[in-house]
Design a protein around this motif. Structure first.
Motif, PDB file in Angstrom:
ATOM      1  N   ARG D  20       0.816  -1.217   0.000  1.00  0.00           N
ATOM      2  CA  ARG D  20       0.000   0.000   0.000  1.00  0.00           C
ATOM      3  C   ARG D  20       0.852   1.271   0.000  1.00  0.00           C
ATOM      4  O   ARG D  20       0.588   2.218  -0.746  1.00  0.00           O
ATOM      5  N   ALA D  21       1.890   1.284   0.834  1.00  0.00           N
ATOM      6  CA  ALA D  21       2.727   2.483   0.929  1.00  0.00           C
ATOM      7  C   ALA D  21       3.455   2.744  -0.387  1.00  0.00           C
ATOM      8  O   ALA D  21       3.559   3.885  -0.846  1.00  0.00           O
ATOM      9  N   ARG D  24       0.795   3.986  -2.900  1.00  0.00           N
ATOM     10  CA  ARG D  24       0.268   5.295  -2.521  1.00  0.00           C
ATOM     11  C   ARG D  24       1.252   6.411  -2.870  1.00  0.00           C
ATOM     12  O   ARG D  24       0.903   7.389  -3.527  1.00  0.00           O
ATOM     13  N   LYS D  25       2.496   6.217  -2.453  1.00  0.00           N
ATOM     14  CA  LYS D  25       3.485   7.266  -2.710  1.00  0.00           C
ATOM     15  C   LYS D  25       3.902   7.284  -4.187  1.00  0.00           C
ATOM     16  O   LYS D  25       4.078   8.361  -4.776  1.00  0.00           O
ATOM     17  N   GLN D  28       0.899   8.991  -6.100  1.00  0.00           N
ATOM     18  CA  GLN D  28       0.599  10.380  -5.743  1.00  0.00           C
ATOM     19  C   GLN D  28       1.788  11.312  -5.896  1.00  0.00           C
ATOM     20  O   GLN D  28       1.639  12.455  -6.302  1.00  0.00           O
ATOM     21  N   GLU D  29       2.955  10.805  -5.495  1.00  0.00           N
ATOM     22  CA  GLU D  29       4.100  11.715  -5.445  1.00  0.00           C
ATOM     23  C   GLU D  29       4.906  11.654  -6.740  1.00  0.00           C
ATOM     24  O   GLU D  29       5.422  12.671  -7.195  1.00  0.00           O
ATOM     25  N   ARG D  58      -6.586   0.212  -1.145  1.00  0.00           N
ATOM     26  CA  ARG D  58      -7.376   0.802  -0.056  1.00  0.00           C
ATOM     27  C   ARG D  58      -7.844  -0.281   0.908  1.00  0.00           C
ATOM     28  O   ARG D  58      -8.357  -1.293   0.475  1.00  0.00           O
ATOM     29  N   LEU D  61      -4.174  -2.102   4.632  1.00  0.00           N
ATOM     30  CA  LEU D  61      -3.185  -1.842   5.696  1.00  0.00           C
ATOM     31  C   LEU D  61      -3.322  -2.786   6.900  1.00  0.00           C
ATOM     32  O   LEU D  61      -2.327  -3.367   7.350  1.00  0.00           O
ATOM     33  N   PRO D  62      -4.517  -2.957   7.461  1.00  0.00           N
ATOM     34  CA  PRO D  62      -4.601  -3.804   8.660  1.00  0.00           C
ATOM     35  C   PRO D  62      -4.723  -5.291   8.348  1.00  0.00           C
ATOM     36  O   PRO D  62      -4.859  -6.089   9.274  1.00  0.00           O
ATOM     37  N   ARG D 287       2.932  -2.359  11.335  1.00  0.00           N
ATOM     38  CA  ARG D 287       2.303  -1.535  10.296  1.00  0.00           C
ATOM     39  C   ARG D 287       3.142  -0.290  10.022  1.00  0.00           C
ATOM     40  O   ARG D 287       3.292   0.149   8.894  1.00  0.00           O
ATOM     41  N   TRP D 288       3.669   0.280  11.091  1.00  0.00           N
ATOM     42  CA  TRP D 288       4.516   1.468  10.995  1.00  0.00           C
ATOM     43  C   TRP D 288       5.810   1.140  10.229  1.00  0.00           C
ATOM     44  O   TRP D 288       6.180   1.833   9.290  1.00  0.00           O
ATOM     45  N   THR D 291       5.071   0.228   6.559  1.00  0.00           N
ATOM     46  CA  THR D 291       4.710   1.433   5.803  1.00  0.00           C
ATOM     47  C   THR D 291       5.960   2.239   5.468  1.00  0.00           C
ATOM     48  O   THR D 291       6.148   2.672   4.325  1.00  0.00           O
ATOM     49  N   ARG D 292       6.825   2.399   6.454  1.00  0.00           N
ATOM     50  CA  ARG D 292       8.040   3.176   6.200  1.00  0.00           C
ATOM     51  C   ARG D 292       8.957   2.451   5.205  1.00  0.00           C
ATOM     52  O   ARG D 292       9.566   3.093   4.345  1.00  0.00           O
ATOM     53  N   LEU D 295       7.526   3.220   1.774  1.00  0.00           N
ATOM     54  CA  LEU D 295       7.777   4.604   1.343  1.00  0.00           C
ATOM     55  C   LEU D 295       9.232   4.773   0.897  1.00  0.00           C
ATOM     56  O   LEU D 295       9.515   5.404  -0.129  1.00  0.00           O
ATOM     57  N   HIS D 296      10.151   4.175   1.654  1.00  0.00           N
ATOM     58  CA  HIS D 296      11.564   4.346   1.320  1.00  0.00           C
ATOM     59  C   HIS D 296      11.970   3.495   0.111  1.00  0.00           C
ATOM     60  O   HIS D 296      12.903   3.861  -0.617  1.00  0.00           O
TER      61      HIS D 296
END
Lengths: 345, 345, 345, 345
Positions: D20-21, D24-25, D28-29, D58, D61-62, D287-288, D291-292, D295-296
């Motif tokens: 998801r991360a 998402r990034k 969007q980014e 969507r 995540l959980p 999850r944290w 997610t990170r 993103l990275h």
């Protein structure tokens, strides 16, 4: 044969489990088709539908909330200018609905009873109230989940109360009935439980609090949001306004904590559990109950009955007239409340 | 007035809640004194006691297990050479016990019934069985906790099954009755549920498994430890021995997973939930039920009755002769099991 | 050798785990004796002690709170009229304490640093803050538990938000640092996360809320209790008084929900998690961290060092001067907060 | 720019959070498009894809497991007859993939390293192992969830062990590294912890068990599935066959319980936690972290690097060559294991 399904009123863990059971059995056993109506009575009133089939209901059993959405829309409200029933009838005709399963509380089911009894629209009800205050059924789904969440919170609050030797007031749901307060208070080992059915004596509460401290323990007070003191000027939601003109909200929990501080001189804190009590995955018991309600509701449709709802009696699922179940609120019996009194103080 | 309390048989979440409620009400409301007997019937047989007072029972409500310890010791066993009843009578006299509250299952309560009915020893029973297979009561405490733990495990296993598209067989408790399997299987959305009450057809199980895969989902099979195939040579605990001479243990879960692999060619894994189902903090429902059982048991003592046990009927706590409740096992009704069948496959 | 132990400041899951580890290793490995001081610095100031030995610490690992009690008493407060240090020194002499382990946050540790650095009283520190805002350590115990509880609440609120298509504002702890908001917001899939470190633009928040609704989802806004709008007159705790003369409490969560309603026309609800975040059993991570902190703290005592505290760096426990760790608050780095921004809206 | 994503090896809570991360990034980014490959390397090898976009990710995540499916397929296996790399290259060309993010353990990442380093195929890695045994990163997601589940099980088993005064042996995951055993054993207050890194002395284990009973407590023994006795003929999976010809499975937990019974005369029971440790919703920490990592990882793609993986160091996400991280297993340091020894017995 096509069956409509809608969910009305406040959301409640187990709604999706009911929907899944209805569709699963309806399709597999009876060969029915389904139409979901969105947001309670708004769905048939405005003709807003959601597809409903076995693939759609896969995986929703453990999920809180309702895939159909919910609302408090009522066809007999002024807004519909007396045209509510006609609009519902039109929608049912448009979508070819032969029978309607309505999952909801007093209001939603009340409408269903009227539609069935007075207008001959085939409706079967499934009772839903997180507060457990519907007559005719031993329990409603969602209640066990809410009690579980409240109990876990009370468990947590005990340790923080003890560490600081302060009073913790926990405000739980229950506007008209104290079921959640009573069950979670007993299960959590609360030292005081206050319910809407019986106005409380603030002095007595303070005595229990003080007696608990005397035994070198810190008290937990569980109070239903609808509980109120017997005398004195508690103003739950007064009309003072903040700098933005918002009406200020202050519940009984906050009020009581301040009164306890004022009268006993002990530090008191409030926790208002709020919406966490009604969200998230249903407990195993609620999934079981919701599933069985769904299975029995579609059986009732199959047998061609109308104006009835399913209900739990002991371990059996029974049927009874909706009008009977919605006639009066199921409140906590004084004897049952008295039973808990041995743990106060 | 002095009351003895003992807990017998397998441990169960909620035992401590019963003990606490008995003592709390007994002391506060009736002014009784209490003596705890250790490890079930071993306590009065060997004269091993534990002090029991309000300070002792503080804080035990949320704790699993039993502060009194438990065992399967039976005064009518050969070990006691016909002296069991005499020894119990002597102990009760020694400690000045006027009435005995026995918390336990079929065996423990059976002894209590005999002591009361045949030997005139005042006994009140509190039913306890995690398997929920005692007649006369809608539910026993511990059962809801076990179902909750099993359901959470099934929830978790779904995602791992889906990720690898493999079969997961979950073996839950239930030697003679399938209640835990049925409730957790329904609540967890299992695709097959197998119970001891009805021998299963392994081919049929494999068909359900295959049908689930055809819908692109991975199947979860919940099987009670006491379930068995209708035909074929399943040997649950055969007499082959390993290199240390230990008898080899192999349960129905492991056996079934292998059979499914062999017959369907799909990868299958087993999880045996085991003792985690009976340990740890009781669910809110179980704490509530256990607390009420305790309150009503001490009321029964106060009213001077004997040979009865407390039981749940709907939302009421009732009393019935112990002998009646222990006369037969409460098994899953075929109609109830059939109800769940719509979710198989 | 006798070691004193005290816990100060707000309670936190894991305190008991630290105490247990200190005592266990101190007794078994080093043969030390222990004295517990009650309620933080109040203990040595007033000479109130609690016995501390292996039997006393048995079973406390999973329990929240602190068996030693806690308070915010400070020996340098006016109340002690400059006699605080002398009183502490006297108490340590009276009880024969050779070294003091102080478990606490900025204040408690600050006192320990002063006592060690300026008065030569041997002190070792264990950092504790549920907000995770102490410099020098990657994490403090209690934080993971709080994040877990907040995340579970957010999970639950998602379903109720979706069912009613309303905004849910969740206020979590964090007066000066947004760690709990950031971690639980990310873990819970929040759509907006607001932290004290960066004043928020209420219009921007409303844009995110609206954009979420446009995608047909209901937004969850997580806000730290210390967060505040960039402009506009939010009055968190104004001086209006209710009919009893109590000062009215209104947090940023409640304020924000009303503003969102006012500006977007969407229904919004607030949940203030409050004290449940700091009570109850610690998470496995926190038990592990707290246990390791305790083991390393007693090692530091054994090595005769003073004025240092233990800290987590990566997976290692290190030591650093207390004064360094308490010199400044550890706040959320803007870059880290920006990282989360991709999930907003 | 189009990015491919795949998940390989055993499933693990947090995989969906990574996916998801990334999406998402990335969308969007950076405005990227995505293609999901099914079942690890099987996806690009066989050209099996899954659409991957913001709507698809969507709500995941959980959720445990992986929406992309997983497998242990390896392009360098004999099955692909040396054509593995060519097939992957062809797939990437067919789907227009510019870079591949591979989420997996030693094997999956090892393939990615080879593809990047030797064949110039752009790959970025995300480390995944529930056992936490990958070098270069402080933790991998999934580990905290597994430790949490195991700890909760140990909490539950304590009460049942105490009630019957029997030994409970808990077998947890960890074939080559004892991280889960060590962390959950410490967090759960186990009395013995056995890990694969250090062969255990069964006599010593029995001494610890006996010493625990002498203190009137019941012992919990946590054993990693890969732990083994220093001497003696433990045959974990011997070749005896049951009546169906199935090879019999017997793990170290079952073996050890029998040995303890045999040597100490105390009743012992085994619980094998199994697959529940790797399924279900990830903990907040996981999850944290996941997610990170996601993103990275997409940042790394954006910066055009290849052959690197993301890793956690303290609270930072860093990058390092995949080949370095997969060069050796991260096992429990003997000093760290020794630290836990103070709690044994």
């Amino acid at each position: 044969m096509r069956v409509g399904v809608l969910t009305g009123g406040g959301d409640c863990p187990g709604l999706n489990a009911v929907i899944r059971a209805i569709v699963r059995k309806g399709v597999q056993e009876y060969g029915y088709d389904f139409t979901g109506f969105r947001d309670g009575w708004r769905g048939p009133l405005e003709g807003v539908t959601v597809p409903l089939s076995i693939p759609v209901v896969r995986g929703i059993l453990p999920r809180g909330g309702t895939i159909l959405g919910s609302s408090r829309t009522n066809p007999f409200d002024a807004e519909y200018a007396g045209q509510g029933v006609r609009r519902i009838r039109d929608s049912l005709a448009t979508y070819g609905i032969d029978s309607l399963i309505t999952i909801g509380g007093e209001d939603t089911l009340g409408v269903a009873a009227t539609l069935s009894d007075e207008y001959g629209i085939p409706c079967v009800g499934v009772p839903k109230t997180i507060d457990n205050d519907l007559s005719g059924t031993d329990y409603t789904f969602g209640f066990d989940t809410a009690v579980g969440i409240a109990t876990e919170a009370i468990d947590r609050l005990h340790t923080t109360a003890e560490s600081h030797m302060r009073v913790l007031v926990v405000e739980v749901m229950g506007r008209h009935a104290g079921w959640i307060a009573l069950h979670s208070g007993l299960a959590g080992g609360a030292n005081v439980i206050l319910i809407p059915e019986q106005r409380f004596d603030t002095d007595q509460v303070c005595e229990w609090v003080t007696s608990r401290f005397r035994a070198s323990y810190a008290p937990i007070v569980v109070v239903a949001e609808g509980a109120a003191p017997a005398t004195g000027g508690m103003i739950l939601k007064d009309d003072s306004r903040d700098s933005f003109g918002h009406v200020r909200l202050s519940g009984v929990g906050e009020w009581l904590a301040k009164e306890i501080e004022r009268r006993t001189g002990k530090e008191a804190r409030t926790t208002v559990l709020g919406h966490v009590q009604r969200g998230g995955t249903p407990s195993a018991f609620d999934r079981w109950l919701a599933t069985r309600f769904g299975l029995h509701a579609i059986d009732a449709v199959h047998e061609g009955v109308s104006g009835v709802m399913v209900a739990l009696r002991g371990t059996d699922i029974v049927r009874l007239p909706i009008s009977e179940a919605t006639a009066r609120l199921k409140t906590v019996d004084p004897a049952l409340y008295a039973e808990a009194g041995v743990f106060f103080g």
